[in-house]
Design a protein around this motif. Structure first.
Motif, PDB file in Angstrom:
ATOM      1  N   LEU A  86       0.828  -1.202   0.000  1.00 47.61           N
ATOM      2  CA  LEU A  86       0.000   0.000   0.000  1.00 47.61           C
ATOM      3  C   LEU A  86       0.866   1.258   0.000  1.00 47.61           C
ATOM      4  O   LEU A  86       1.902   1.301   0.667  1.00 47.61           O
ATOM      5  CB  LEU A  86      -0.911   0.021   1.230  1.00 47.61           C
ATOM      6  N   PRO A  87       0.451   2.290  -0.728  1.00 52.11           N
ATOM      7  CA  PRO A  87       1.232   3.539  -0.759  1.00 52.11           C
ATOM      8  C   PRO A  87       0.905   4.423   0.456  1.00 52.11           C
ATOM      9  O   PRO A  87       0.174   5.412   0.358  1.00 52.11           O
ATOM     10  CB  PRO A  87       0.778   4.194  -2.065  1.00 52.11           C
ATOM     11  N   VAL A  88       1.454   4.066   1.611  1.00 53.08           N
ATOM     12  CA  VAL A  88       1.226   4.816   2.843  1.00 53.08           C
ATOM     13  C   VAL A  88       2.569   5.166   3.470  1.00 53.08           C
ATOM     14  O   VAL A  88       3.611   4.641   3.077  1.00 53.08           O
ATOM     15  CB  VAL A  88       0.359   4.013   3.841  1.00 53.08           C
ATOM     16  N   SER A  89       2.521   6.040   4.474  1.00 52.70           N
ATOM     17  CA  SER A  89       3.765   6.439   5.145  1.00 52.70           C
ATOM     18  C   SER A  89       4.320   5.283   5.979  1.00 52.70           C
ATOM     19  O   SER A  89       3.635   4.289   6.241  1.00 52.70           O
ATOM     20  CB  SER A  89       3.505   7.644   6.044  1.00 52.70           C
ATOM     21  N   LEU A  90       5.541   5.426   6.406  1.00 53.22           N
ATOM     22  CA  LEU A  90       6.216   4.381   7.166  1.00 53.22           C
ATOM     23  C   LEU A  90       5.491   4.099   8.478  1.00 53.22           C
ATOM     24  O   LEU A  90       5.332   2.941   8.871  1.00 53.22           O
ATOM     25  CB  LEU A  90       7.670   4.775   7.431  1.00 53.22           C
ATOM     26  N   ILE A  91       5.051   5.138   9.162  1.00 54.95           N
ATOM     27  CA  ILE A  91       4.358   4.953  10.438  1.00 54.95           C
ATOM     28  C   ILE A  91       3.072   4.158  10.242  1.00 54.95           C
ATOM     29  O   ILE A  91       2.778   3.221  10.995  1.00 54.95           O
ATOM     30  CB  ILE A  91       4.052   6.322  11.092  1.00 54.95           C
ATOM     31  N   ILE A  92       2.298   4.513   9.233  1.00 55.22           N
ATOM     32  CA  ILE A  92       1.052   3.789   8.957  1.00 55.22           C
ATOM     33  C   ILE A  92       1.360   2.344   8.588  1.00 55.22           C
ATOM     34  O   ILE A  92       0.672   1.416   9.023  1.00 55.22           O
ATOM     35  CB  ILE A  92       0.254   4.482   7.829  1.00 55.22           C
ATOM     36  N   ARG A  93       2.393   2.125   7.819  1.00 55.55           N
ATOM     37  CA  ARG A  93       2.782   0.761   7.437  1.00 55.55           C
ATOM     38  C   ARG A  93       3.145  -0.070   8.668  1.00 55.55           C
ATOM     39  O   ARG A  93       2.729  -1.224   8.792  1.00 55.55           O
ATOM     40  CB  ARG A  93       3.957   0.826   6.468  1.00 55.55           C
ATOM     41  N   ILE A  94       3.895   0.513   9.584  1.00 49.91           N
ATOM     42  CA  ILE A  94       4.263  -0.189  10.818  1.00 49.91           C
ATOM     43  C   ILE A  94       3.019  -0.515  11.638  1.00 49.91           C
ATOM     44  O   ILE A  94       2.890  -1.617  12.176  1.00 49.91           O
ATOM     45  CB  ILE A  94       5.268   0.654  11.632  1.00 49.91           C
ATOM     46  N   LEU A  95       2.093   0.425  11.714  1.00 48.93           N
ATOM     47  CA  LEU A  95       0.854   0.186  12.455  1.00 48.93           C
ATOM     48  C   LEU A  95       0.016  -0.913  11.800  1.00 48.93           C
ATOM     49  O   LEU A  95      -0.581  -1.746  12.492  1.00 48.93           O
ATOM     50  CB  LEU A  95       0.049   1.473  12.569  1.00 48.93           C
ATOM     51  N   LEU A  96      -0.048  -0.929  10.479  1.00 48.57           N
ATOM     52  CA  LEU A  96      -0.802  -1.965   9.782  1.00 48.57           C
ATOM     53  C   LEU A  96      -0.206  -3.347  10.031  1.00 48.57           C
ATOM     54  O   LEU A  96      -0.924  -4.318  10.293  1.00 48.57           O
ATOM     55  CB  LEU A  96      -0.839  -1.678   8.283  1.00 48.57           C
ATOM     56  N   ILE A  97       1.102  -3.446   9.952  1.00 51.76           N
ATOM     57  CA  ILE A  97       1.762  -4.734  10.188  1.00 51.76           C
ATOM     58  C   ILE A  97       1.599  -5.161  11.640  1.00 51.76           C
ATOM     59  O   ILE A  97       1.314  -6.320  11.934  1.00 51.76           O
ATOM     60  CB  ILE A  97       3.245  -4.672   9.769  1.00 51.76           C
ATOM     61  N   GLY A  98       1.739  -4.211  12.563  1.00 48.82           N
ATOM     62  CA  GLY A  98       1.558  -4.531  13.976  1.00 48.82           C
ATOM     63  C   GLY A  98       0.152  -5.005  14.289  1.00 48.82           C
ATOM     64  O   GLY A  98      -0.046  -5.922  15.083  1.00 48.82           O
ATOM     65  N   SER A  99      -0.827  -4.395  13.652  1.00 54.09           N
ATOM     66  CA  SER A  99      -2.198  -4.822  13.903  1.00 54.09           C
ATOM     67  C   SER A  99      -2.476  -6.178  13.267  1.00 54.09           C
ATOM     68  O   SER A  99      -3.262  -6.964  13.788  1.00 54.09           O
ATOM     69  CB  SER A  99      -3.192  -3.783  13.380  1.00 54.09           C
TER      70      SER A  99
END
Length: 71
Positions: free
Chosen positions: A45-58
């Motif tokens: 997904l074309p999102v920022s690094l913080i959002i990507r980390i949150l998505l993977i963590g969830s």
């Protein structure tokens, strides 16, 4: 050298535990299947690094958010 042997044995025992959990626990297999789908999706997904980390963590911890119930 003895420390490396102990580390290898600990790794082997941990791997055996994961293997046994995979075969014995349906919830673990479901969580693994969901993570296999959601983690690559989060990486693509074309999102920022913080959002990507949150998505993977969830994706990794989504089943641990529910409160245990008493039988």
């Amino acid at each position: 050298m003895k420390t490396l042997l102990l580390l290898w044995k600990a790794f082997d025992y941990s791997l055996q535990g994961v293997r046994n959990t995979f075969y014995d626990e349906i919830a673990f297999r479901i969580e693994l299947a969901v993570a296999v789908i959601l983690i690559p999706a989060a990486l693509l997904l074309p999102v920022s690094l913080i959002i990507r980390i949150l998505l993977i963590g969830s994706a990794v911890s989504y089943t641990h958010l529910t409160l245990p119930t008493k039988a």
